[in-house]
Design an enzyme around this catalytic site. Structure first.
Site, mmCIF file in Angstrom:
data_model
loop_
_atom_site.group_PDB
_atom_site.id
_atom_site.type_symbol
_atom_site.label_atom_id
_atom_site.label_comp_id
_atom_site.label_asym_id
_atom_site.label_seq_id
_atom_site.Cartn_x
_atom_site.Cartn_y
_atom_site.Cartn_z
ATOM 1 N N HIS A 1 -61.339 -19.981 -35.018
ATOM 2 C CA HIS A 1 -61.777 -18.630 -35.328
ATOM 3 C C HIS A 1 -62.819 -18.682 -36.445
ATOM 4 O O HIS A 1 -63.024 -19.738 -37.056
ATOM 5 C CB HIS A 1 -60.580 -17.745 -35.733
HETATM 6 P P1 TYD Z 1 -52.985 -18.488 -37.451
HETATM 7 O O1 TYD Z 1 -54.089 -17.588 -37.922
HETATM 8 O O2 TYD Z 1 -52.814 -18.620 -35.983
HETATM 9 O O3 TYD Z 1 -53.162 -19.950 -38.084
HETATM 10 P P2 TYD Z 1 -54.370 -20.996 -37.918
HETATM 11 O O4 TYD Z 1 -55.612 -20.275 -38.283
HETATM 12 O O5 TYD Z 1 -54.058 -22.110 -38.870
HETATM 13 O O6 TYD Z 1 -54.381 -21.478 -36.495
HETATM 14 O O7 TYD Z 1 -51.643 -17.988 -38.123
HETATM 15 C C1 TYD Z 1 -50.359 -18.321 -37.623
HETATM 16 C C2 TYD Z 1 -49.409 -17.151 -37.874
HETATM 17 O O8 TYD Z 1 -49.224 -16.942 -39.267
HETATM 18 C C3 TYD Z 1 -49.911 -15.850 -37.288
HETATM 19 O O9 TYD Z 1 -48.794 -15.177 -36.733
HETATM 20 C C4 TYD Z 1 -50.401 -15.068 -38.464
HETATM 21 C C5 TYD Z 1 -49.563 -15.594 -39.606
HETATM 22 N N1 TYD Z 1 -50.269 -15.606 -40.900
HETATM 23 C C6 TYD Z 1 -49.829 -14.786 -41.919
HETATM 24 O O10 TYD Z 1 -48.864 -14.012 -41.770
HETATM 25 N N2 TYD Z 1 -50.463 -14.832 -43.126
HETATM 26 C C7 TYD Z 1 -51.518 -15.646 -43.334
HETATM 27 O O11 TYD Z 1 -52.076 -15.660 -44.456
HETATM 28 C C8 TYD Z 1 -51.990 -16.493 -42.258
HETATM 29 C C9 TYD Z 1 -53.156 -17.425 -42.456
HETATM 30 C C10 TYD Z 1 -51.318 -16.442 -41.064
#
Ligand code: TYD
Length: 135
Positions: free
Chosen positions: A50
């Site tokens: 992303h």
């Molecule tokens: P995600 O954005 O998919 O992680 P990455 O970018 O590392 O692939 O996040 C995984 C899960 O965690 C998603 O359900 C959102 C949650 N999350 C939070 O609640 N707070 C945060 O600060 C972040 C980064 C993710």
């Protein structure tokens, strides 16, 4: 690519091991509103995939190693992180993918904003359109 840089943190060492302190607006080039960390990531997993409209982050590999692919729509670079005294600063408008996590890898992320789902661009084509919105 100007929207990323590696930051060398100051290590305090006096024979008792190392201590690194990170202060907002000093070692970290923004106010820290959020900290999260990632661990126990299976080797074949790709995280990220992303870009962010506004968010800035500094990523620190506290233990183990992993690779960060960064793409600003024009060029793509690969950064390998394997040291707790180096921070990877990523500005906004960069498509990022995290791969090759070692089994012991622990990544800590310092972020300039609270979590906001609306700040995410999760579709690469939408990301490219967003970059060229003012052309
Ligand atoms: P995600 O954005 O998919 O992680 P990455 O970018 O590392 O692939 O996040 C995984 C899960 O965690 C998603 O359900 C959102 C949650 N999350 C939070 O609640 N707070 C945060 O600060 C972040 C980064 C993710």
């Amino acid at each position: 690519m100007k929207e990323y840089k590696l930051i060398d943190f100051k290590k305090n060492s006096d024979g008792r091991g190392f201590l690194i302190a990170l202060e907002e607006d000093r070692d970290i080039p923004f106010k820290i509103k959020r900290v999260y960390y990632i661990y126990d990531t299976p080797m074949d997993v790709v995280r990220g995939r992303h870009a962010h409209r506004k968010l800035q982050q500094v990523i620190i590999c506290l233990k183990g190693s992993c690779d960060f692919s960064l793409d600003n729509g024009e060029e793509k670079i690969l950064v390998h992180l394997d040291k707790p005294d180096i921070g990877l600063y990523i500005g906004n408008n960069i498509w990022r993918e995290f791969t090759n996590f070692s089994s012991d890898c622990v990544i800590m992320v310092l972020a300039s904003e609270h979590y906001n789902d609306k700040d995410y661009i999760r579709d690469y084509k939408v990301f490219l359109k967003y970059l060229h919105k003012n052309d």
